[in-house]
Scaffold this motif. Structure first.
Motif, mmCIF file in Angstrom:
data_model
loop_
_atom_site.group_PDB
_atom_site.id
_atom_site.type_symbol
_atom_site.label_atom_id
_atom_site.label_comp_id
_atom_site.label_asym_id
_atom_site.label_seq_id
_atom_site.Cartn_x
_atom_site.Cartn_y
_atom_site.Cartn_z
ATOM 1 N N ASP A 50 0.863 -1.184 0.000
ATOM 2 C CA ASP A 50 0.000 0.000 0.000
ATOM 3 C C ASP A 50 0.892 1.224 0.000
ATOM 4 O OD1 ASP A 50 -2.509 -1.288 0.107
ATOM 5 O OD2 ASP A 50 -2.178 -1.722 2.239
ATOM 6 N N ILE A 51 0.567 2.167 -0.886
ATOM 7 C CA ILE A 51 1.387 3.378 -0.994
ATOM 8 C C ILE A 51 0.522 4.576 -0.616
ATOM 9 C CG2 ILE A 51 2.956 4.656 -2.513
ATOM 10 C CD1 ILE A 51 3.573 2.024 -3.285
ATOM 11 N N ALA A 52 1.057 5.446 0.215
ATOM 12 C CA ALA A 52 0.322 6.662 0.567
ATOM 13 C C ALA A 52 1.277 7.842 0.510
ATOM 14 C CB ALA A 52 -0.249 6.525 1.975
ATOM 15 N N SER A 53 0.696 9.026 0.332
ATOM 16 C CA SER A 53 1.519 10.233 0.386
ATOM 17 C C SER A 53 1.732 10.602 1.843
ATOM 18 C CB SER A 53 0.789 11.397 -0.291
ATOM 19 O OG SER A 53 0.489 11.045 -1.620
ATOM 20 N N ALA A 54 2.924 11.089 2.171
ATOM 21 C CA ALA A 54 3.145 11.574 3.545
ATOM 22 C C ALA A 54 2.139 12.697 3.775
ATOM 23 C CB ALA A 54 4.568 12.098 3.679
ATOM 24 N N ARG A 55 1.405 12.616 4.896
ATOM 25 C CA ARG A 55 0.340 13.600 5.076
ATOM 26 C C ARG A 55 0.405 14.271 6.435
ATOM 27 N NH1 ARG A 55 -4.250 9.111 4.107
ATOM 28 N NH2 ARG A 55 -4.748 9.436 6.290
ATOM 29 N N LYS A 56 -0.179 15.435 6.414
ATOM 30 C CA LYS A 56 -0.324 16.212 7.640
ATOM 31 C C LYS A 56 -1.817 16.221 7.901
ATOM 32 C CE LYS A 56 1.829 20.438 9.097
ATOM 33 N NZ LYS A 56 2.672 21.503 8.672
ATOM 34 N N GLU A 57 -2.208 15.990 9.156
ATOM 35 C CA GLU A 57 -3.645 15.967 9.431
ATOM 36 C C GLU A 57 -4.018 17.041 10.429
ATOM 37 O OE1 GLU A 57 -4.563 12.036 10.809
ATOM 38 O OE2 GLU A 57 -4.701 11.252 8.760
ATOM 39 N N THR A 58 -5.156 17.660 10.204
ATOM 40 C CA THR A 58 -5.668 18.605 11.205
ATOM 41 C C THR A 58 -7.069 18.152 11.594
ATOM 42 O OG1 THR A 58 -4.771 20.161 9.592
ATOM 43 C CG2 THR A 58 -5.613 21.086 11.655
ATOM 44 N N VAL A 67 -6.751 16.813 5.468
ATOM 45 C CA VAL A 67 -5.441 16.224 5.147
ATOM 46 C C VAL A 67 -4.720 17.072 4.104
ATOM 47 C CG1 VAL A 67 -4.360 14.204 4.092
ATOM 48 C CG2 VAL A 67 -6.297 13.900 5.622
ATOM 49 N N SER A 68 -3.413 17.267 4.285
ATOM 50 C CA SER A 68 -2.626 17.924 3.229
ATOM 51 C C SER A 68 -1.286 17.188 3.084
ATOM 52 C CB SER A 68 -2.391 19.396 3.589
ATOM 53 O OG SER A 68 -1.783 19.465 4.864
ATOM 54 N N PHE A 69 -0.584 17.406 1.974
ATOM 55 C CA PHE A 69 0.724 16.750 1.808
ATOM 56 C C PHE A 69 1.679 17.228 2.891
ATOM 57 C CE2 PHE A 69 0.395 15.932 -3.060
ATOM 58 C CZ PHE A 69 -0.189 14.708 -2.789
ATOM 59 N N GLY A 70 2.575 16.348 3.323
ATOM 60 C CA GLY A 70 3.530 16.751 4.347
ATOM 61 C C GLY A 70 4.818 15.971 4.201
ATOM 62 N N LEU A 71 5.650 16.048 5.236
ATOM 63 C CA LEU A 71 6.904 15.290 5.257
ATOM 64 C C LEU A 71 6.708 14.049 6.125
ATOM 65 C CD1 LEU A 71 9.359 18.266 5.738
ATOM 66 C CD2 LEU A 71 8.919 16.992 3.616
ATOM 67 N N ILE A 72 7.707 13.189 6.129
ATOM 68 C CA ILE A 72 7.568 11.940 6.886
ATOM 69 C C ILE A 72 7.336 12.210 8.383
ATOM 70 C CG2 ILE A 72 10.076 11.561 7.157
ATOM 71 C CD1 ILE A 72 7.453 8.797 6.568
ATOM 72 N N GLN A 73 7.997 13.259 8.918
ATOM 73 C CA GLN A 73 7.784 13.578 10.347
ATOM 74 C C GLN A 73 6.314 13.856 10.622
ATOM 75 O OE1 GLN A 73 10.222 14.713 8.485
ATOM 76 N NE2 GLN A 73 11.924 15.605 9.654
#
Ligand code: CTP
Length: 412
Positions: A81-89, A99-105
């Motif tokens: 399963d592949i997902a984009s690194a995401r930022k969640e609020t 959800v928006s694109f983010g970095l691995i952290q």
């Protein structure tokens, strides 16, 4: 699998993306537990990555555009399963986040527990580098289920079920502070606010565990089951039934490996809801939109159990009666009927049904009957059915006797 991961890392290099294996896959790698579901996170567009990768290596990607994820299959014995690194609020408690694109952290911080919030880089330049910002490895060693922040269970109350599931699966302990966050979320009735289908998915994961009663028991002690169905309580008989179920499933697999495949989760699922009255069961099935296969087995169990028990508790029940009672049911329901009946004769009849009666076939074929001059139609089917019952009851034993009986039946 290792080749796949290296290729994915090199492909990410070509696309200028950071790429990582994450989550349960990394956790299980450290625990030495086999895991055939690779979770990959890329810093960028996961769908474009998956499509490009599959085109290059002739694999197959199913994309889930709404979630921005993709599943790659076509490899032997595992999928990814592949997902984009995401930022969640989280804007509202218990509701899925923005959800928006983010970095691995960012991606790791939105996860449930420290042990599930680790990543390993797979780009060629840093292949194998562990990203463990929250002490996941330490908690794996200590055996702790620890959430990442105080609002974890308010944002996503289904994590209460997950905490319990991982705790019981690995024989870990929910860490003290995390336990107090869970209790606070329970006190605020957060589980009653979650969308039912999300609770359903987590419940099904519990029924799919090897020993589902352990997490169910722990869950009941922490928060009861009223968010599932008002009247549902932990049952005194469950330990016995669940243990019998696991023994019967192993027994079935040992003896009937080539027969119908059975779904253990459907058996545990039925045992769980069985104590409720039929109307509450039907309501829960609708509210949670449980899988039709599992809910129809449960309803059929509830509707048929008394007839089965009455019919099969008689010592001299005819084999054809046993066959008629059990043949229309799924094998999960047959095993459940046996487990719930706790009656020697019922068990004996069910074993005979599985070992002997259900494998019986007539020597006579449809064309033999047609040869005798029976017109195709309901009458034809009735004769075949009566012949089979006679065979199951031992009244006819070979083709000769079947023919003779068929002729008699035709004359009637
Ligand atoms: N996850 C999360 N919060 C949830 C569900 C999932 O943070 N409510 C994250 C976790 O990092 C988890 C990953 O998504 O590791 C994948 O979720 P899932 O496939 O449900 O669990 P696994 O950890 O892979 O566990 P399992 O061994 O049961 O498949």
């Amino acid at each position: 699998m290792a080749d796949f991961i290296r290729l994915a890392g090199r492909f990410a290099d070509q696309k200028g993306m950071g790429a990582y294996v994450v989550g349960g896959f990394v956790r299980d790698l450290f625990l030495g537990v086999a895991n055939y579901d690779i979770d990959l996170v890329v810093e960028g567009d996961a769908i474009a990555f998956a499509e490009g990768f599959c085109e290059k290596f002739s694999l197959h990607a199913v994309t889930h555009k709404r979630f921005g994820t993709a599943t790659i299959s076509g490899m032997e014995g595992f999928k990814a399963d592949i997902a984009s690194a995401r930022k969640e609020t989280y804007e509202k408690p218990a509701v899925l986040p923005a959800v928006s694109f983010g970095l691995i952290q960012d991606d790791l911080f939105r996860r449930d527990f420290t042990i599930n919030a680790m990543a390993i880089a797979i780009n060629a330049s840093c292949f194998g580098r562990l990203m463990d910002f929250y002490g996941g490895q330490d908690d794996l060693k200590k055996g702790f289920i620890r959430a990442l922040h105080p609002l974890s269970f308010i944002d996503d109350p289904t994590r209460i079920l997950r905490a319990v599931r991982f705790e019981q699966r690995f024989d870990f302990k929910i860490e003290r502070q995390t336990l107090s966050w869970i209790k606070e979320a329970v006190r605020r009735s957060m589980l009653h606010l979650v969308q039912k289908h999300r609770l359903r998915d987590e419940l099904l994961l519990i029924f799919n565990e090897k020993m589902p009663l352990k997490p169910l028991k722990r869950l009941y002690a922490l928060c009861g089951f009223s968010y599932i169905s008002e009247g549902l309580r932990f049952q005194r008989h469950w330990p016995h039934y669940f243990q019998q179920a696991s023994k019967r499933i192993a027994w079935y697999r040992e003896h009937f490996a080539n027969r119908r495949h059975i779904e253990p989760y459907a058996i545990y699922f039925s045992l769980f809801f069985y104590p409720l009255p039929l109307k509450d069961i039907k309501k829960a099935m609708l509210d949670f939109a449980f899988h039709k296969g599992a809910s129809s087995r449960l309803v059929s169990l509830k509707e048929n159990i008394h007839t089965i028990r009455n019919g099969l508790s008689k010592k001299n029940a005819m084999p054809s009666t046993v066959w008629r009672l059990l043949e229309p049911l799924s094998y999960e329901v047959v095993l459940l009927a046996e487990i719930l009946s706790r009656h020697k004769e019922v068990s004996r009849h069910i074993e005979d049904f599985l070992f002997i009666y259900n494998g019986q076939r007539l020597h006579l074929k449809g064309e033999d009957l047609a040869g005798l001059g029976v017109e195709p139609g309901p009458h034809f089917k009735k004769i075949l059915d009566k012949l089979l019952m006679a065979k199951i009851d031992g009244i006819v034993r070979d083709k000769e006797e079947e023919l003779r009986l068929a002729q008699k039946l035709m004359q009637k």
